[in-house]
Design a protein around this motif. Structure first.
Motif, short mmCIF file in Angstrom:
data_model
loop_
_atom_site.label_atom_id
_atom_site.label_comp_id
_atom_site.label_asym_id
_atom_site.label_seq_id
_atom_site.Cartn_x
_atom_site.Cartn_y
_atom_site.Cartn_z
N VAL A 106 0.83 -1.20 0.00
CA VAL A 106 0.00 0.00 0.00
C VAL A 106 0.87 1.25 0.00
CG1 VAL A 106 -1.69 1.32 1.31
CG2 VAL A 106 -1.94 -1.16 1.10
N SER A 110 1.09 3.41 -3.31
CA SER A 110 0.55 4.76 -3.29
C SER A 110 1.56 5.78 -3.80
CB SER A 110 0.11 5.12 -1.86
OG SER A 110 -0.41 6.42 -1.79
N LEU A 113 1.70 5.47 -7.61
CA LEU A 113 0.55 6.07 -8.27
C LEU A 113 0.65 7.59 -8.31
CD1 LEU A 113 -2.30 3.85 -6.79
CD2 LEU A 113 -1.56 3.90 -9.17
N GLN A 114 1.14 8.19 -7.23
CA GLN A 114 1.18 9.65 -7.15
C GLN A 114 2.42 10.24 -7.83
OE1 GLN A 114 -0.10 11.30 -3.19
NE2 GLN A 114 -0.27 9.14 -2.64
N PRO A 121 -3.89 12.22 -4.53
CA PRO A 121 -3.99 11.34 -3.36
C PRO A 121 -5.34 10.63 -3.27
CG PRO A 121 -2.95 13.41 -2.74
CD PRO A 121 -3.41 13.57 -4.16
N ALA A 124 -5.46 7.92 -5.95
CA ALA A 124 -4.58 6.81 -5.57
C ALA A 124 -5.25 5.93 -4.53
CB ALA A 124 -3.26 7.37 -5.04
N GLY A 125 -5.94 6.55 -3.57
CA GLY A 125 -6.65 5.75 -2.58
C GLY A 125 -7.74 4.91 -3.21
N LEU A 128 -6.51 1.77 -5.03
CA LEU A 128 -6.10 0.64 -4.20
C LEU A 128 -7.29 -0.07 -3.54
CD1 LEU A 128 -2.92 2.19 -2.53
CD2 LEU A 128 -2.99 0.38 -4.26
N TYR A 178 -1.34 1.44 -14.68
CA TYR A 178 -2.07 0.97 -13.51
C TYR A 178 -2.84 -0.32 -13.81
CZ TYR A 178 -6.01 0.66 -10.25
OH TYR A 178 -6.96 0.21 -9.37
N THR A 186 -1.94 -6.18 -6.92
CA THR A 186 -2.56 -5.80 -5.65
C THR A 186 -3.83 -6.59 -5.38
OG1 THR A 186 -3.69 -3.96 -6.78
CG2 THR A 186 -1.60 -3.46 -5.68
#
Length: 282
Positions: A106, A110, A113-114, A121, A124-125, A128, A178, A186
């Motif tokens: 995680v 994260s 992704l950012q 943010p 990205a959350g 996941l 992604y 993931t």
């Protein structure tokens, strides 16, 4: 309105049966765990310097002092007899190893992704969340396997899913995306987590006496926290050492190959710790 019964005083023999508070054991345990986790988390920033070695030495001394207090206490916080239970040891080690292997997912995911894919943010959350969804969806499946086949098959299924997911994440390179690279790994890791956690908790608590259930549950949960701190410290150390000159995307293979290697002792634990008996899921 609900009426509660009036308060009453406990008799002296009730208080005696309840036992005392192991204050020395509590203080040394809290101090030892705090020192260990604080040291591991700060290794990426401080490095392996004299302060780090002193802090780890202090952790060992506090751990030894804790064991001494438990051997001498009339009401130990941590009865040493619980360590004789094969199921508790197997479940605790399983949670420790897998938490260490999966903790970077995680956090590093994260960052990727950012910093690499330029997700916000919030996005990205959300990206996941499929990992969490896999955890929720497969919990009942794990319970059915655990009830029918015992602890080893679902534990091995969880190890296989997590190891495969980590190896998929190790294939991330500059220019990957992604949907094709981060998402499959993931989701597989999320799918494997309930097989590990439910199996390990059920196995750890299956043969423990009722009066020691709280202690056993605390041991398993503490193993998860310590394992996560260890795994995150290793991942951030690798990231800090290499990302400055090669970039985060180029560092991802090293991070997740290392995490996959951490699954080897988890597999060995399945062969030794889950050899006999079965755990029931409640």
């Amino acid at each position: 309105m609900r009426c509660w019964p009036p308060p009453r005083l406990l008799s002296a023999d009730c208080a005696t049966r309840a036992g005392g508070i192991d204050l020395p054991g509590t203080l040394t345990l809290i101090a030892g765990l705090f020192t260990l986790v604080h040291t591991l988390v700060n290794i990426p920033e401080r490095g392996w310097n004299q302060t780090t070695y002193l802090a780890l030495t202090a952790t060992l001394l506090l751990g030894a002092l804790f064991l001494i207090t438990q051997a001498r206490s009339r009401h130990p916080l941590f009865p040493m007899t619980v360590l004789r239970d094969r199921g508790l040891v197997a479940g605790t080690l399983g949670v420790l190893f897998v938490s260490a292997a999966t903790a970077p997912v995680v956090f590093i995911g994260s960052l990727y992704l950012q910093q690499v894919l330029a997700f916000s943010p919030q996005t990205a959350g959300l990206a996941l969340l499929p990992m969490v969804g896999a955890v929720l969806l497969l919990g009942r499946t794990c319970r059915r396997l655990l009830t029918r086949y015992g602890p080893r098959p679902p534990y091995l299924v969880g190890c296989a899913l997590i190891a495969t997911g980590l190896l998929l994440l190790s294939g991330i390179a500059p220019g990957t995306g992604y949907l094709t690279d981060l998402l499959p790994g993931t989701v597989l890791i999320g799918a494997g987590l309930p097989f590990i956690w439910i199996t390990c908790e059920a196995t750890a608590l299956a043969s423990i006496l009722r009066k020691s259930l709280g202690i056993a549950a605390g041991i398993v949960q503490s193993a998860g926290q310590i394992g996560a701190a260890m795994g995150l410290a290793v991942a951030v150390t690798i990231c800090t050492a290499h990302s400055a000159r090669s970039g985060l995307a180029a560092t991802m293979p090293s991070i997740f190959v290392t995490a996959a290697i951490m699954m080897i002792p988890a597999l060995v634990n399945s062969l030794r710790g889950f050899r006999h008996g079965s755990a029931s899921s409640s």
